[in-house]
Design a protein around this motif. Structure first.
Motif, PDB file in Angstrom:
ATOM      1  N   THR A  27      47.653  17.173  52.695  1.00  0.00           N
ATOM      2  CA  THR A  27      46.908  18.269  52.261  1.00  0.00           C
ATOM      3  C   THR A  27      46.224  18.207  51.138  1.00  0.00           C
ATOM      4  OG1 THR A  27      48.588  19.511  50.852  1.00  0.00           O
ATOM      5  CG2 THR A  27      48.699  19.872  53.164  1.00  0.00           C
ATOM      6  N   THR A  28      45.239  18.792  50.829  1.00  0.00           N
ATOM      7  CA  THR A  28      44.259  18.801  49.555  1.00  0.00           C
ATOM      8  C   THR A  28      44.919  19.348  48.371  1.00  0.00           C
ATOM      9  OG1 THR A  28      43.190  20.794  49.963  1.00  0.00           O
ATOM     10  CG2 THR A  28      42.220  18.685  50.981  1.00  0.00           C
ATOM     11  N   THR A  29      46.294  19.579  48.416  1.00  0.00           N
ATOM     12  CA  THR A  29      47.017  20.365  47.081  1.00  0.00           C
ATOM     13  C   THR A  29      47.459  19.324  46.325  1.00  0.00           C
ATOM     14  OG1 THR A  29      47.325  22.066  48.897  1.00  0.00           O
ATOM     15  CG2 THR A  29      48.656  22.010  46.571  1.00  0.00           C
ATOM     16  N   VAL A  39      45.892  24.164  43.537  1.00  0.00           N
ATOM     17  CA  VAL A  39      44.863  23.364  44.098  1.00  0.00           C
ATOM     18  C   VAL A  39      43.438  23.818  43.491  1.00  0.00           C
ATOM     19  CG1 VAL A  39      45.942  23.436  46.554  1.00  0.00           C
ATOM     20  CG2 VAL A  39      44.569  25.417  45.985  1.00  0.00           C
ATOM     21  N   ASN A  42      37.761  25.865  44.337  1.00  0.00           N
ATOM     22  CA  ASN A  42      36.741  26.326  45.019  1.00  0.00           C
ATOM     23  C   ASN A  42      37.164  26.453  46.843  1.00  0.00           C
ATOM     24  OD1 ASN A  42      37.593  23.624  45.953  1.00  0.00           O
ATOM     25  ND2 ASN A  42      35.500  22.558  45.787  1.00  0.00           N
ATOM     26  N   THR A  43      38.521  26.180  46.706  1.00  0.00           N
ATOM     27  CA  THR A  43      39.323  26.535  48.164  1.00  0.00           C
ATOM     28  C   THR A  43      39.602  28.092  48.465  1.00  0.00           C
ATOM     29  OG1 THR A  43      41.318  26.190  47.246  1.00  0.00           O
ATOM     30  CG2 THR A  43      40.280  24.182  48.310  1.00  0.00           C
ATOM     31  N   ARG A  44      39.496  28.978  47.446  1.00  0.00           N
ATOM     32  CA  ARG A  44      39.928  30.355  47.558  1.00  0.00           C
ATOM     33  C   ARG A  44      39.079  30.890  48.587  1.00  0.00           C
ATOM     34  NH1 ARG A  44      40.580  33.886  42.115  1.00  0.00           N
ATOM     35  NH2 ARG A  44      42.073  32.828  41.229  1.00  0.00           N
ATOM     36  N   SER A  46      37.763  29.360  51.160  1.00  0.00           N
ATOM     37  CA  SER A  46      37.758  28.905  52.353  1.00  0.00           C
ATOM     38  C   SER A  46      39.249  29.295  52.905  1.00  0.00           C
ATOM     39  CB  SER A  46      37.949  27.169  52.070  1.00  0.00           C
ATOM     40  OG  SER A  46      38.556  26.730  53.253  1.00  0.00           O
ATOM     41  N   VAL A  47      40.188  29.599  52.045  1.00  0.00           N
ATOM     42  CA  VAL A  47      41.444  30.201  52.532  1.00  0.00           C
ATOM     43  C   VAL A  47      41.343  31.529  53.012  1.00  0.00           C
ATOM     44  CG1 VAL A  47      43.511  31.075  52.068  1.00  0.00           C
ATOM     45  CG2 VAL A  47      42.889  28.703  51.105  1.00  0.00           C
ATOM     46  N   GLN A  50      39.601  31.667  56.436  1.00  0.00           N
ATOM     47  CA  GLN A  50      40.677  31.127  57.562  1.00  0.00           C
ATOM     48  C   GLN A  50      41.523  32.377  57.652  1.00  0.00           C
ATOM     49  OE1 GLN A  50      42.393  27.629  56.614  1.00  0.00           O
ATOM     50  NE2 GLN A  50      40.738  26.896  55.591  1.00  0.00           N
ATOM     51  N   ARG A  94      48.948  26.953  53.716  1.00  0.00           N
ATOM     52  CA  ARG A  94      48.624  28.020  52.704  1.00  0.00           C
ATOM     53  C   ARG A  94      48.070  29.107  53.448  1.00  0.00           C
ATOM     54  NH1 ARG A  94      44.325  24.774  49.220  1.00  0.00           N
ATOM     55  NH2 ARG A  94      43.721  24.074  51.353  1.00  0.00           N
ATOM     56  N   LEU A 198      45.170  29.043  43.051  1.00  0.00           N
ATOM     57  CA  LEU A 198      43.957  28.643  43.348  1.00  0.00           C
ATOM     58  C   LEU A 198      42.950  28.704  42.665  1.00  0.00           C
ATOM     59  CD1 LEU A 198      43.935  29.611  47.345  1.00  0.00           C
ATOM     60  CD2 LEU A 198      44.694  27.574  46.339  1.00  0.00           C
TER      61      LEU A 198
END
Length: 198
Positions: A27-29, A39, A42-44, A46-47, A50, A94, A198
């Motif tokens: 993963t990217t974590t 992480v 900038n993935t907030r 994205s999550v 999803q 996640r 995040l």
């Protein structure tokens, strides 16, 4: 050559840990500490996107699920819990906790399993907290394990095509969706859920 039971237990525990860590590495974590992995911020978005898509899929797949989530005190959504194994299996995903339609916190889930399994699999997992007490205990925990910290009733579809009403009376109700739809007979026992930043 026969090894003492203690050596076999240590070896098995090591193999499980290696499987979980190996899958997590995909993963990217990046982890800054074992207790609270972080992480990139900038993935907030994205999550959250999803989670939105996963909730819409649940609503379109399981009749009555939209109403259940709307009445609940909170819903924890893991859009993609990915696992792969041959003998020792590991799963990681996640997700986000939503209360009144708003994201409060982000979480990771991990689980390990033993058995003959092949290939990578992905599923969406939803935990619906139907009582305030169940949600409060979850949020106050420092790491929460399904089946240990709370009994989790996995939702089943009744004869009328909607969620079985006996399931809906439980404090924590879970849905598991794979590519084919609602997964029946699945157990979430032992799934570990940890708050992440995040």
């Amino acid at each position: 050559m026969t090894f003492p039971a203690s050596f076999r237990t240590i070896g098995l525990a090591g193999a499980i840990a290696a499987g979980v860590l190996g899958l997590s590495a995909c993963t990217t974590t990046p982890s800054t500490s074992a207790a609270t992995p972080t992480v990139p911020s900038n993935t907030r978005a994205s999550v959250d996107a999803q989670v939105d898509a996963a909730l819409n899929r649940l609503y379109n797949t399981v009749p009555g699920s939209r109403e259940l989530v709307a009445r609940s005190k909170g819903v924890l959504v893991f859009p993609a819990v990915v696992g792969g194994s041959f003998i020792v299996g590991a799963e990681y995903g996640r997700g986000a906790l939503r209360v009144d339609g708003k994201t409060l916190d982000y979480y990771s889930t991990t689980a390990a399993s033993i058995g003959l399994q092949a290939g990578a699999q992905s599923k969406a997992v939803y935990y619906v907290f139907t009582t305030q007490d169940a949600l409060d205990k979850f949020r106050a925990s420092n790491g929460w394990t399904a089946g240990v910290d709370a009994t989790v009733a996995v939702a089943q579809i009744g004869a009328n095509g909607t969620v079985d009403t006996r399931t809906l009376q439980q404090p924590v109700v879970a849905f598991v969706l794979n590519n084919a739809g609602l997964e029946a007979g699945v157990s979430l026992q032992g799934s570990k859920i940890t708050k992440i930043a995040l």
